[in-house]
Scaffold this active site. Sequence first.
Site, PDB file in Angstrom:
ATOM      1  N   LEU A  19       0.576  -0.801   0.569  1.00 24.09           N
ATOM      2  CA  LEU A  19       0.047   0.052   0.111  1.00 24.09           C
ATOM      3  C   LEU A  19       0.802   1.066  -0.189  1.00 24.09           C
ATOM      4  O   LEU A  19       0.201   1.953  -0.918  1.00 24.09           O
ATOM      5  CB  LEU A  19      -0.685  -0.245   0.984  1.00 24.09           C
ATOM      6  CG  LEU A  19      -2.269  -0.883   1.647  1.00 24.09           C
ATOM      7  CD1 LEU A  19      -2.818  -1.042   2.707  1.00 24.09           C
ATOM      8  CD2 LEU A  19      -2.783  -1.309   0.334  1.00 24.09           C
ATOM      9  N   GLY A  22       6.547   4.736   3.263  1.00 21.37           N
ATOM     10  CA  GLY A  22       7.277   5.588   4.198  1.00 21.37           C
ATOM     11  C   GLY A  22       9.136   5.663   3.938  1.00 21.37           C
ATOM     12  O   GLY A  22       9.527   4.496   4.137  1.00 21.37           O
ATOM     13  N   ALA A  23       9.776   6.148   5.064  1.00 23.15           N
ATOM     14  CA  ALA A  23      10.805   6.166   5.709  1.00 23.15           C
ATOM     15  C   ALA A  23      11.123   5.187   6.274  1.00 23.15           C
ATOM     16  O   ALA A  23      12.444   5.139   6.851  1.00 23.15           O
ATOM     17  CB  ALA A  23      10.940   7.393   6.377  1.00 23.15           C
ATOM     18  N   TYR A  24      10.346   5.092   7.248  1.00 23.09           N
ATOM     19  CA  TYR A  24      10.588   3.832   8.393  1.00 23.09           C
ATOM     20  C   TYR A  24       9.867   2.808   7.808  1.00 23.09           C
ATOM     21  O   TYR A  24      10.276   1.525   8.669  1.00 23.09           O
ATOM     22  CB  TYR A  24      10.211   4.509   9.798  1.00 23.09           C
ATOM     23  CG  TYR A  24      10.605   5.652   9.709  1.00 23.09           C
ATOM     24  CD1 TYR A  24      11.661   5.795  10.612  1.00 23.09           C
ATOM     25  CD2 TYR A  24       9.983   6.954   9.546  1.00 23.09           C
ATOM     26  CE1 TYR A  24      12.408   7.071  11.155  1.00 23.09           C
ATOM     27  CE2 TYR A  24      11.294   8.042   9.728  1.00 23.09           C
ATOM     28  CZ  TYR A  24      12.193   8.250  10.748  1.00 23.09           C
ATOM     29  OH  TYR A  24      12.546   9.547  10.591  1.00 23.09           O
ATOM     30  N   ILE A  26       7.212  -0.681   5.834  1.00 22.21           N
ATOM     31  CA  ILE A  26       6.377  -0.795   3.838  1.00 22.21           C
ATOM     32  C   ILE A  26       5.209  -1.075   4.263  1.00 22.21           C
ATOM     33  O   ILE A  26       4.722  -1.442   5.514  1.00 22.21           O
ATOM     34  CB  ILE A  26       6.809  -1.706   3.547  1.00 22.21           C
ATOM     35  CG1 ILE A  26       8.835  -1.710   3.159  1.00 22.21           C
ATOM     36  CG2 ILE A  26       6.742  -2.192   1.853  1.00 22.21           C
ATOM     37  CD1 ILE A  26       9.669  -2.497   2.864  1.00 22.21           C
ATOM     38  N   VAL A  27       4.337  -0.622   3.876  1.00 24.42           N
ATOM     39  CA  VAL A  27       2.447  -1.165   4.518  1.00 24.42           C
ATOM     40  C   VAL A  27       2.203  -1.770   3.424  1.00 24.42           C
ATOM     41  O   VAL A  27       1.499  -1.939   1.816  1.00 24.42           O
ATOM     42  CB  VAL A  27       2.045   0.243   4.698  1.00 24.42           C
ATOM     43  CG1 VAL A  27       0.863  -0.434   5.670  1.00 24.42           C
ATOM     44  CG2 VAL A  27       2.345   0.858   6.015  1.00 24.42           C
ATOM     45  N   ASP A 137       3.656  16.045  12.083  1.00 21.24           N
ATOM     46  CA  ASP A 137       4.411  14.979  11.044  1.00 21.24           C
ATOM     47  C   ASP A 137       2.659  15.473   9.656  1.00 21.24           C
ATOM     48  O   ASP A 137       2.387  14.436   9.154  1.00 21.24           O
ATOM     49  CB  ASP A 137       4.824  14.635  10.710  1.00 21.24           C
ATOM     50  CG  ASP A 137       5.606  14.146   9.748  1.00 21.24           C
ATOM     51  OD1 ASP A 137       5.765  14.509   8.443  1.00 21.24           O
ATOM     52  OD2 ASP A 137       6.117  12.616   9.723  1.00 21.24           O
TER      53      ASP A 137
HETATM   54  N1  LIG Z   1      -3.662   1.659   7.961  1.00 20.65           N
HETATM   55  C1  LIG Z   1      -3.389   2.085   6.484  1.00 20.65           C
HETATM   56  N2  LIG Z   1      -4.077   1.827   5.501  1.00 20.65           N
HETATM   57  C2  LIG Z   1      -3.824   1.761   4.207  1.00 20.65           C
HETATM   58  N3  LIG Z   1      -2.779   2.255   3.613  1.00 20.65           N
HETATM   59  C3  LIG Z   1      -1.613   2.554   4.937  1.00 20.65           C
HETATM   60  C4  LIG Z   1      -2.502   2.464   6.194  1.00 20.65           C
HETATM   61  N4  LIG Z   1      -1.192   2.838   7.141  1.00 20.65           N
HETATM   62  C5  LIG Z   1      -0.277   3.542   6.034  1.00 20.65           C
HETATM   63  N5  LIG Z   1      -0.816   3.287   5.017  1.00 20.65           N
HETATM   64  C6  LIG Z   1       0.002   3.611   3.436  1.00 20.65           C
HETATM   65  O1  LIG Z   1       1.486   3.707   3.769  1.00 20.65           O
HETATM   66  C7  LIG Z   1       2.306   4.662   3.698  1.00 20.65           C
HETATM   67  C8  LIG Z   1       3.533   4.722   4.661  1.00 20.65           C
HETATM   68  O2  LIG Z   1       2.505   4.556   5.780  1.00 20.65           O
HETATM   69  P1  LIG Z   1       3.093   5.593   6.890  1.00 20.65           P
HETATM   70  O3  LIG Z   1       2.952   7.371   7.328  1.00 20.65           O
HETATM   71  O4  LIG Z   1       2.768   5.150   8.872  1.00 20.65           O
HETATM   72  O5  LIG Z   1       5.108   5.202   7.435  1.00 20.65           O
HETATM   73  P2  LIG Z   1       6.314   5.713   7.539  1.00 20.65           P
HETATM   74  O6  LIG Z   1       7.617   4.899   7.364  1.00 20.65           O
HETATM   75  O7  LIG Z   1       5.945   6.469   9.060  1.00 20.65           O
HETATM   76  O8  LIG Z   1       6.038   7.237   6.199  1.00 20.65           O
HETATM   77  P3  LIG Z   1       6.781   8.835   6.764  1.00 20.65           P
HETATM   78  O9  LIG Z   1       7.675   8.465   5.405  1.00 20.65           O
HETATM   79  O10 LIG Z   1       5.759   9.474   6.370  1.00 20.65           O
HETATM   80  O11 LIG Z   1       7.134   9.054   8.105  1.00 20.65           O
HETATM   81  C9  LIG Z   1       1.075   5.721   3.815  1.00 20.65           C
HETATM   82  O12 LIG Z   1       1.457   6.662   3.217  1.00 20.65           O
HETATM   83  C10 LIG Z   1      -0.595   5.386   3.385  1.00 20.65           C
HETATM   84  O13 LIG Z   1      -0.342   5.423   2.059  1.00 20.65           O
END
Ligand SMILES: Nc1ncnc2c1ncn2[C@@H]1O[C@H](COP(=O)(O)OP(=O)(O)OP(=O)(O)O)[C@@H](O)[C@H]1O
Length: 504
Positions: A19, A22-24, A26-27, A137
């Site tokens: 899905l 992000g930087a931290y 994978i979803v 953020d």
């Molecule tokens: N509960 C969810 N349902 C559907 N998609 C999601 C969900 N959580 C996150 N995503 C998808 O995954 C992406 C990255 O998630 P998230 O922001 O939690 O990761 P991160 O590594 O913390 O990102 P960042 O680089 O912004 O800090 C989101 O922008 C969204 O597209």
Amino acid sequence: MTEEVDGHIVDRFDISKRLGKGAYGIVWKAVDKRSRETVALKKIFDAFRNQTDSQRTFREVMFLLQFGKHPNIIKLFNIIKADNNKDIYLVFEYMEADLHNVIKKITILKDIHKQYIMCQLFRAIRYLHSGNVLHRDLKPSNVLLDADCRVKLADFGLARSLSSLEDYPEGQNMPELTEYVATRWYRSPEILLAAKRYTKGVDMWSLGCILGEMLLGRALFPGTSTINQIERIMNSIVRPSRADIDSIGSHYAASVLDKMPSRARKPLEQLVSTHDNNAMHLMQNLLLFAPTRRLTVEECLIHPYVIQFHNPIDEPALSSDVALPLPDHIQLSIDDYREKLYQLIQEKRANTRKLTHDRITTSLQPRASTANQEKRGSEWTEGRRKSSAHDRAAPIAQAECSDTDYDTARNSAQGHGYEMNGGGYVNMAEMRARDRAQSADPRRMNGSASVTHNNNNNIEGSRRHKERRRSSEKPRMFSALRGSRLGSSSSTTNQRLVTSGNVR
Ligand SMILES: Nc1ncnc2c1ncn2[C@@H]1O[C@H](COP(=O)(O)OP(=O)(O)OP(=O)(O)O)[C@@H](O)[C@H]1O
């Protein structure tokens, strides 16, 4: 960042598609094999790489657990260890899209959707700010959406509690701005100019950027460097006075701004051409240089742009500050953070087991014991049960979330009255009076006049009054979107929203 998923996770979930990244982490979209629930599975890669990352992981989990009861904040269902003791998996409720991707498909969002999204963001931020917590953020990719245009705020990795400082006046006595690394395009001037203190105004600024992005169809200030970011902002916002500049407490703000090459100004009303005066007014009053001049979230909730959705019952606030068990200035060792999280996982497991045991026992006992069982259930399991019911009812569509393409964090380190600029806006006193009148309006409040805008309503109160709330919102928004979904042969969120047309 490895996309591999541990064996015990594959045993438990059917993983269908990625899905986002992000930087931290994978979803992925996944289905829990046992419950058949669709979830979002986030693997935080190297969650305990160093103290800062460990602290970030710990904060994210703790804040998510704390705030996940709010209807506009994403629910964390579970935390699962990785075999390597380095990564960690978070299991979230699944959402169908994020705002970044929805904005990219420029035809999707109609005015009413933008208003409703802003209103829900204000509700989520009111909840956080009332607990003296900043998100820090806010950006479109952290705003998750479903086909009914419901918003859930995600990514609490940078959230910070202000509660360690008691009775602080806004803008003073704030904690030092250390390792502040939020996405550049949504950073406020005081952060860009390295102010020593920060306020809730940092979130209000980002909300202004999000509104601008929805109106414009692309990022409002897509700066390519810190200095370019400041230039873009200064070229468009209302020129700050010297007192405004001094008010942010940055040693070099004045000299940086003085040295800035003078470019042709492109004020916000030229940058974003909108027919909607309310939208423009809201954006301009969020994107003010001095944090103390920006609208507060309480003021936003009753702004004419979102007033049609305003209902105090839906705007719960916390009655006390939210503070994490570990104060910000104390950094534990990596092992300690990991241990604390693992402890939490154990506790959650124990609670779930206990609840399952209780359920079995109670099902063999007279009904009277059910109340006790409910009482014993932890917040965690309660949240999960409730949201499972919601998920079953929710439509499952193909996800539209995809990788974020913003530059991100890891590698880089009150008292307003509305201005009457001839625009015919009511001032705050008038707005509050109107708010009171509307709150007293039986069609809106259905007799619950005791709940006022300033009350510290709680979530329970909100639940109890759900039916009333729906009566005020459904005809405006949901029915039309639902209708469009039924009428559309496509299963994607975006297409459903595209076909929703003008829902007013
Ligand atoms: N509960 C969810 N349902 C559907 N998609 C999601 C969900 N959580 C996150 N995503 C998808 O995954 C992406 C990255 O998630 P998230 O922001 O939690 O990761 P991160 O590594 O913390 O990102 P960042 O680089 O912004 O800090 C989101 O922008 C969204 O597209």
